[in-house]
Structures are given as structure tokens and as C-alpha cells.
Design a protein around this motif. Structure first.
Motif, PDB file in Angstrom:
ATOM      1  N   UNK A  78       0.833  -1.196   0.000  1.00  0.00           N
ATOM      2  CA  UNK A  78       0.000   0.000   0.000  1.00  0.00           C
ATOM      3  C   UNK A  78       0.868   1.247   0.000  1.00  0.00           C
ATOM      4  N   UNK A  79       1.848   1.324   0.901  1.00  0.00           N
ATOM      5  CA  UNK A  79       2.669   2.523   0.994  1.00  0.00           C
ATOM      6  C   UNK A  79       3.618   2.660  -0.185  1.00  0.00           C
ATOM      7  N   UNK A  80       4.059   1.537  -0.721  1.00  0.00           N
ATOM      8  CA  UNK A  80       4.862   1.600  -1.941  1.00  0.00           C
ATOM      9  C   UNK A  80       4.065   2.249  -3.064  1.00  0.00           C
ATOM     10  N   UNK A  81       2.819   1.811  -3.215  1.00  0.00           N
ATOM     11  CA  UNK A  81       1.961   2.343  -4.278  1.00  0.00           C
ATOM     12  C   UNK A  81       1.687   3.827  -4.062  1.00  0.00           C
ATOM     13  N   UNK A  82       1.416   4.227  -2.817  1.00  0.00           N
ATOM     14  CA  UNK A  82       1.131   5.631  -2.517  1.00  0.00           C
ATOM     15  C   UNK A  82       2.344   6.510  -2.802  1.00  0.00           C
ATOM     16  N   UNK A  83       3.523   6.073  -2.347  1.00  0.00           N
ATOM     17  CA  UNK A  83       4.726   6.876  -2.549  1.00  0.00           C
ATOM     18  C   UNK A  83       5.116   6.953  -4.020  1.00  0.00           C
ATOM     19  N   UNK A  84       4.965   5.838  -4.732  1.00  0.00           N
ATOM     20  CA  UNK A  84       5.249   5.840  -6.175  1.00  0.00           C
ATOM     21  C   UNK A  84       4.283   6.775  -6.891  1.00  0.00           C
ATOM     22  N   UNK A  85       3.028   6.764  -6.474  1.00  0.00           N
ATOM     23  CA  UNK A  85       2.016   7.639  -7.062  1.00  0.00           C
ATOM     24  C   UNK A  85       2.341   9.109  -6.830  1.00  0.00           C
ATOM     25  N   UNK A  86       2.726   9.450  -5.597  1.00  0.00           N
ATOM     26  CA  UNK A  86       3.000  10.842  -5.248  1.00  0.00           C
ATOM     27  C   UNK A  86       4.291  11.364  -5.861  1.00  0.00           C
ATOM     28  N   UNK A  87       5.181  10.446  -6.238  1.00  0.00           N
ATOM     29  CA  UNK A  87       6.489  10.874  -6.744  1.00  0.00           C
ATOM     30  C   UNK A  87       6.380  11.665  -8.045  1.00  0.00           C
TER      31      UNK A  87
END
Length: 244
Positions: free
Chosen positions: A106-115
Motif C-alpha cells: 500500500x505505501x509503496x503504491x502511494x509513494x510511487x504515485x505521489x512521486x
């Protein structure tokens, strides 16, 4: 009159070329941001696909990054009018989220999205600094105008991509915020394109629903960035004055 018309045409064409370059750079660096963060979070897929690179060619979609924006920017210029609306996209970064830990995925996806939007914010910040330096050092008006354009463009891209509608980055944040089922998200993605197009084209491309929503947000964001540019300009001017 002919000479003045030719100068105006060439200036319009130059401004269009600068807009096109700024858009391509902003879009490709946005996609690089996704790939870089995915690589940092241990996802090997973007690296294996050659996406963890600053080479813009790795992130270009032939139609969405080059052809469509070029048509929207240069066709009005050829007829002597300014670009009223431009739209484009890069080649999406594919990720695999290899972790078996649901929380980490979940956090990987969120951080990749926000990058991606994060890179656009950084580019806008660097543009504000460049504007301040240019003003403080007495650089040409064209330099200041280019970085102002680049700053505005990246602010628009950052906010636009955070809209919670597929295929934009904000849809991933919506997925986790409302704990959406994957089937629902996939169904929304399949049916979102026509809604998305209507919102960016109606009632007119230059005054669409998205434009009416985005303008006050961008205007509000512009204020702190312009204040930063002004502060840097004052510092540069003071340093220049003290040295003389």
C-alpha cells in the motif's frame, strides 16, 4: 506592416516552441519520478524496462507526448493565435509491487504515485528560484517569462494529476482513502475516459469544468511560489548592491 507581422509570427512560433519543450520536459520528468521512486522502494520492473533514466525518450508516448501536444500548440501559432488549451501524457510506468506485506504494498503504491506530482512541484520550486535569480541579476525578460511558464505548467501538472479520477495519479490515492474494492476500481478505470474527456472539453476546451476548478487552486499555489521568487530577487539585488 509586413515586417511587423513577420516579427509577431516568429515570436508566436518561438513562444509555442518553448511551451512544447517545457511540456515534454515536465511530462517525461513526471514519469521518471514514478520510476525512480519504484526503484527506491525495491520494485525491479521499471529498472528492467529502462525507465529509471532521465533520457526523455524512455518516458515519451509518441502520440500523447509529441503528436497531440504539437498539434495543439503549433497549429494555432501557424494561424497567428495563442495556444488556449494543451493536453498530453507520457508512457505510464508499470510497477509490480513485489512485497508480500499488504501494508508495504500500500505505501509503496502511494509513494510511487505521489512521486510524479512531487517532481512537478520540485520543478516549479526550482523555476521560482530561477525567476528570483533572473530578476535579481537583471537577466532578460525572455528568461523570466520562460521560467514563469515552466513554473505554471508544473503546478498545473501536479494538481491535475492529483485529481481522483482514473487514469490520473489521484485515483490511486482515492482507492486507498475509501478502501475501494479492486473490481470497483477496475470498472471505474474502464468507464472513466469518456467522463474525463467531457470534463476537460466541455463547455469549451479553454473554459472547461476542469479549468474552472483548477484555476483558483493554481492561483492560490502561485502566490507562495511568486513570493519565493520575489524574496530571492531581493536577496540577489542586495548582494549585488553590497558588492558594488
Amino acid at each position: 506592416m509586413t515586417i511587423l507581422a513577420d516579427i509577431s509570427f516568429l515570436e508566436n512560433l518561438r513562444n509555442s516552441a518553448l511551451l512544447f519543450i517545457a511540456l515534454v520536459v515536465s511530462i517525461t520528468l513526471h514519469e521518471f519520478g514514478h520510476a525512480w521512486m519504484a526503484n527506491r522502494r525495491g520494485d525491479p520492473l521499471p529498472r528492467l524496462q529502462g525507465r529509471v533514466t532521465l533520457d526523455p525518450r524512455a518516458h515519451m508516448d509518441k502520440f500523447g507526448t509529441l503528436i497531440l501536444p504539437a498539434l495543439m500548440i503549433f497549429v494555432p501559432a501557424l494561424f497567428g493565435s495563442a495556444t488556449m488549451f494543451v493536453f498530453g501524457w507520457g508512457k505510464p510506468v508499470q510497477i509490480s509491487l513485489p512485497s508480500r506485506d499488504p501494508k508495504k504494498r500500500k505505501w509503496d503504491d502511494i509513494l510511487i504515485t505521489l512521486a510524479g506530482p512531487g517532481v512537478n512541484i520540485i520543478l516549479a520550486l526550482l523555476s521560482a528560484i530561477a525567476i528570483g535569480i533572473a530578476i535579481g541579476s537583471g537577466s532578460g525578460e525572455q528568461v523570466i517569462q520562460f521560467f514563469a511558464l515552466f513554473m505554471s505548467l508544473n503546478l498545473v501538472l501536479a494538481i491535475f494529476n492529483l485529481i481522483p479520477m482514473p487514469p490520473l495519479d489521484g485515483s490511486h490515492l482515492l482507492f486507498y482513502a475509501v478502501k475501494m474494492r479492486r473490481e470497483t476500481f477496475d470498472r471505474l478505470t474502464k468507464n472513466s475516459w469518456w467522463i474525463f474527456l467531457l470534463l476537460i472539453l466541455l463547455p469549451s476546451p479553454s473554459n472547461s469544468v476542469f479549468s474552472m476548478v483548477m484555476r483558483p487552486i493554481i492561483s492560490a499555489l502561485w502566490i507562495p511560489f511568486s513570493h519565493l521568487a520575489g524574496l530571492i530577487a531581493q536577496i540577489i539585488a542586495m548582494l549585488s548592491g553590497s558588492q558594488s
